[in-house]
Design a protein around this motif. Structure first.
Motif, PDB file in Angstrom:
ATOM      1  N   LYS A   1       0.833  -1.200   0.000  1.00  0.00           N
ATOM      2  CA  LYS A   1       0.000   0.000   0.000  1.00  0.00           C
ATOM      3  C   LYS A   1       0.869   1.251   0.000  1.00  0.00           C
ATOM      4  N   THR A   2       1.916   1.265   0.809  1.00  0.00           N
ATOM      5  CA  THR A   2       2.817   2.414   0.874  1.00  0.00           C
ATOM      6  C   THR A   2       3.471   2.643  -0.483  1.00  0.00           C
ATOM      7  N   GLU A   3       3.938   1.578  -1.120  1.00  0.00           N
ATOM      8  CA  GLU A   3       4.558   1.705  -2.436  1.00  0.00           C
ATOM      9  C   GLU A   3       3.559   2.212  -3.467  1.00  0.00           C
ATOM     10  N   LEU A   4       2.309   1.768  -3.374  1.00  0.00           N
ATOM     11  CA  LEU A   4       1.277   2.209  -4.304  1.00  0.00           C
ATOM     12  C   LEU A   4       0.984   3.690  -4.120  1.00  0.00           C
ATOM     13  N   TYR A   5       0.881   4.152  -2.872  1.00  0.00           N
ATOM     14  CA  TYR A   5       0.641   5.575  -2.619  1.00  0.00           C
ATOM     15  C   TYR A   5       1.806   6.424  -3.122  1.00  0.00           C
ATOM     16  N   LEU A   6       3.008   5.951  -2.921  1.00  0.00           N
ATOM     17  CA  LEU A   6       4.182   6.673  -3.413  1.00  0.00           C
ATOM     18  C   LEU A   6       4.164   6.752  -4.937  1.00  0.00           C
ATOM     19  N   PHE A   7       3.801   5.652  -5.593  1.00  0.00           N
ATOM     20  CA  PHE A   7       3.716   5.644  -7.056  1.00  0.00           C
ATOM     21  C   PHE A   7       2.696   6.663  -7.541  1.00  0.00           C
ATOM     22  N   TYR A   8       1.504   6.690  -6.918  1.00  0.00           N
ATOM     23  CA  TYR A   8       0.469   7.652  -7.329  1.00  0.00           C
ATOM     24  C   TYR A   8       0.915   9.091  -7.081  1.00  0.00           C
ATOM     25  N   ALA A   9       1.608   9.346  -5.993  1.00  0.00           N
ATOM     26  CA  ALA A   9       2.100  10.693  -5.706  1.00  0.00           C
ATOM     27  C   ALA A   9       3.106  11.131  -6.773  1.00  0.00           C
ATOM     28  N   LEU A  10       4.030  10.246  -7.116  1.00  0.00           N
ATOM     29  CA  LEU A  10       5.019  10.578  -8.151  1.00  0.00           C
ATOM     30  C   LEU A  10       4.361  10.761  -9.514  1.00  0.00           C
ATOM     31  N   LEU A  11       3.391   9.927  -9.818  1.00  0.00           N
ATOM     32  CA  LEU A  11       2.680  10.044 -11.088  1.00  0.00           C
ATOM     33  C   LEU A  11       1.930  11.369 -11.166  1.00  0.00           C
ATOM     34  N   SER A  12       1.258  11.724 -10.091  1.00  0.00           N
ATOM     35  CA  SER A  12       0.533  12.999 -10.063  1.00  0.00           C
ATOM     36  C   SER A  12       1.493  14.163 -10.222  1.00  0.00           C
ATOM     37  N   GLY A  13       2.604  14.100  -9.504  1.00  0.00           N
ATOM     38  CA  GLY A  13       3.604  15.163  -9.634  1.00  0.00           C
ATOM     39  C   GLY A  13       4.179  15.230 -11.039  1.00  0.00           C
ATOM     40  N   GLY A  14       4.401  14.062 -11.630  1.00  0.00           N
ATOM     41  CA  GLY A  14       4.948  14.020 -12.992  1.00  0.00           C
ATOM     42  C   GLY A  14       3.984  14.586 -14.027  1.00  0.00           C
ATOM     43  N   ILE A  15       2.709  14.586 -13.715  1.00  0.00           N
ATOM     44  CA  ILE A  15       1.720  15.144 -14.644  1.00  0.00           C
ATOM     45  C   ILE A  15       1.451  16.612 -14.333  1.00  0.00           C
ATOM     46  N   LEU A  16       1.285  16.943 -13.067  1.00  0.00           N
ATOM     47  CA  LEU A  16       0.885  18.295 -12.680  1.00  0.00           C
ATOM     48  C   LEU A  16       1.998  19.325 -12.827  1.00  0.00           C
ATOM     49  N   VAL A  17       3.234  18.954 -12.528  1.00  0.00           N
ATOM     50  CA  VAL A  17       4.339  19.919 -12.628  1.00  0.00           C
ATOM     51  C   VAL A  17       4.547  20.396 -14.070  1.00  0.00           C
ATOM     52  N   PRO A  18       4.615  19.506 -15.062  1.00  0.00           N
ATOM     53  CA  PRO A  18       4.742  20.022 -16.435  1.00  0.00           C
ATOM     54  C   PRO A  18       3.537  20.869 -16.866  1.00  0.00           C
ATOM     55  N   ILE A  19       2.344  20.479 -16.445  1.00  0.00           N
ATOM     56  CA  ILE A  19       1.157  21.270 -16.802  1.00  0.00           C
ATOM     57  C   ILE A  19       1.267  22.665 -16.198  1.00  0.00           C
ATOM     58  N   TYR A  20       1.762  22.769 -14.977  1.00  0.00           N
ATOM     59  CA  TYR A  20       1.902  24.063 -14.315  1.00  0.00           C
ATOM     60  C   TYR A  20       2.846  24.972 -15.100  1.00  0.00           C
ATOM     61  N   PHE A  21       3.949  24.413 -15.618  1.00  0.00           N
ATOM     62  CA  PHE A  21       4.904  25.231 -16.352  1.00  0.00           C
ATOM     63  C   PHE A  21       4.460  25.510 -17.784  1.00  0.00           C
ATOM     64  N   ILE A  22       3.662  24.629 -18.373  1.00  0.00           N
ATOM     65  CA  ILE A  22       3.215  24.801 -19.753  1.00  0.00           C
ATOM     66  C   ILE A  22       1.980  25.694 -19.830  1.00  0.00           C
ATOM     67  N   LEU A  23       1.194  25.776 -18.773  1.00  0.00           N
ATOM     68  CA  LEU A  23      -0.062  26.521 -18.763  1.00  0.00           C
ATOM     69  C   LEU A  23       0.080  27.956 -19.286  1.00  0.00           C
ATOM     70  N   PRO A  24       1.089  28.730 -18.855  1.00  0.00           N
ATOM     71  CA  PRO A  24       1.198  30.097 -19.384  1.00  0.00           C
ATOM     72  C   PRO A  24       1.497  30.148 -20.890  1.00  0.00           C
ATOM     73  N   MET A  25       2.042  29.074 -21.434  1.00  0.00           N
ATOM     74  CA  MET A  25       2.426  29.075 -22.846  1.00  0.00           C
ATOM     75  C   MET A  25       1.381  28.443 -23.756  1.00  0.00           C
ATOM     76  N   ILE A  26       0.249  28.004 -23.223  1.00  0.00           N
ATOM     77  CA  ILE A  26      -0.741  27.288 -24.024  1.00  0.00           C
ATOM     78  C   ILE A  26      -1.265  28.141 -25.173  1.00  0.00           C
ATOM     79  N   ALA A  27      -1.540  29.403 -24.932  1.00  0.00           N
ATOM     80  CA  ALA A  27      -2.048  30.283 -25.990  1.00  0.00           C
ATOM     81  C   ALA A  27      -1.042  30.382 -27.127  1.00  0.00           C
ATOM     82  N   THR A  28       0.220  30.533 -26.800  1.00  0.00           N
ATOM     83  CA  THR A  28       1.267  30.612 -27.834  1.00  0.00           C
ATOM     84  C   THR A  28       1.359  29.306 -28.607  1.00  0.00           C
ATOM     85  N   ILE A  29       1.263  28.190 -27.892  1.00  0.00           N
ATOM     86  CA  ILE A  29       1.344  26.869 -28.551  1.00  0.00           C
ATOM     87  C   ILE A  29       0.186  26.696 -29.524  1.00  0.00           C
ATOM     88  N   PHE A  30      -1.039  27.063 -29.103  1.00  0.00           N
ATOM     89  CA  PHE A  30      -2.194  26.930 -29.997  1.00  0.00           C
ATOM     90  C   PHE A  30      -2.069  27.826 -31.227  1.00  0.00           C
TER      91      PHE A  30
END
Length: 147
Positions: free
Chosen positions: A76-105
């Motif tokens: 269970k501990t390993e599973l929670y750690l995996f989900y935390a890392l996965l969430s961080g791996g998804i949310l951190v790039p989105i946070y940095f890309i969000l200001p540039m979305i208009a330019t990308i589109f």
């Protein structure tokens, strides 16, 4: 009287269950090989019956259940750690890309139709290749487990 030799299973059944099958009794009395097997199995079975079952000085079932519980907590501990890392791996790039979305589109919309079709085709090809590779790897693991 039975003409062929008795199987080991038949001889063991004869000894253990005390079968009174006259055909087997006649065969054993007349066949030297089967009589020797019967004597050997009789000695073996008597020796096994004299062996005392192992007695543990501790509660084996309690110990096993504790180990299983520890293993489940660890999983269970390993599973929670995996989900935390996965969430961080998804949310951190989105946070940095969000200001540039208009330019990308805007850049995507300015691409020529041919370039856009090429990008979509290559992207879909890579995704399909990855999915096929995942399924192939899974099938190989299933085959290894079934062997």
């Amino acid at each position: 009287m039975i003409q062929e030799h008795l199987s080991d299973e038949k001889i063991q059944e004869y000894i253990l269950q005390g079968e009174t099958d006259e055909r087997i009794s006649l065969h054993i009395s007349g066949c030297v090989a089967c009589k020797q097997k019967m004597k050997a199995y009789s000695v073996l079975i008597k020796a096994v019956n004299f062996i005392e079952p192992a007695a543990f000085t501790f509660n084996v079932s309690k110990l096993v259940m504790q180990k299983i519980g520890i293993q489940r907590k660890k999983e269970k501990t390993e599973l929670y750690l995996f989900y935390a890392l996965l969430s961080g791996g998804i949310l951190v790039p989105i946070y940095f890309i969000l200001p540039m979305i208009a330019t990308i589109f805007k850049r995507i919309q300015s691409l020529h139709n041919t370039s856009m079709a090429l990008i979509i085709t290559v992207t879909l090809g890579v995704i399909l290749f990855l999915i096929a590779d995942i399924f192939r790897t899974q099938k190989e693991k299933e085959l290894q487990l079934s062997l």
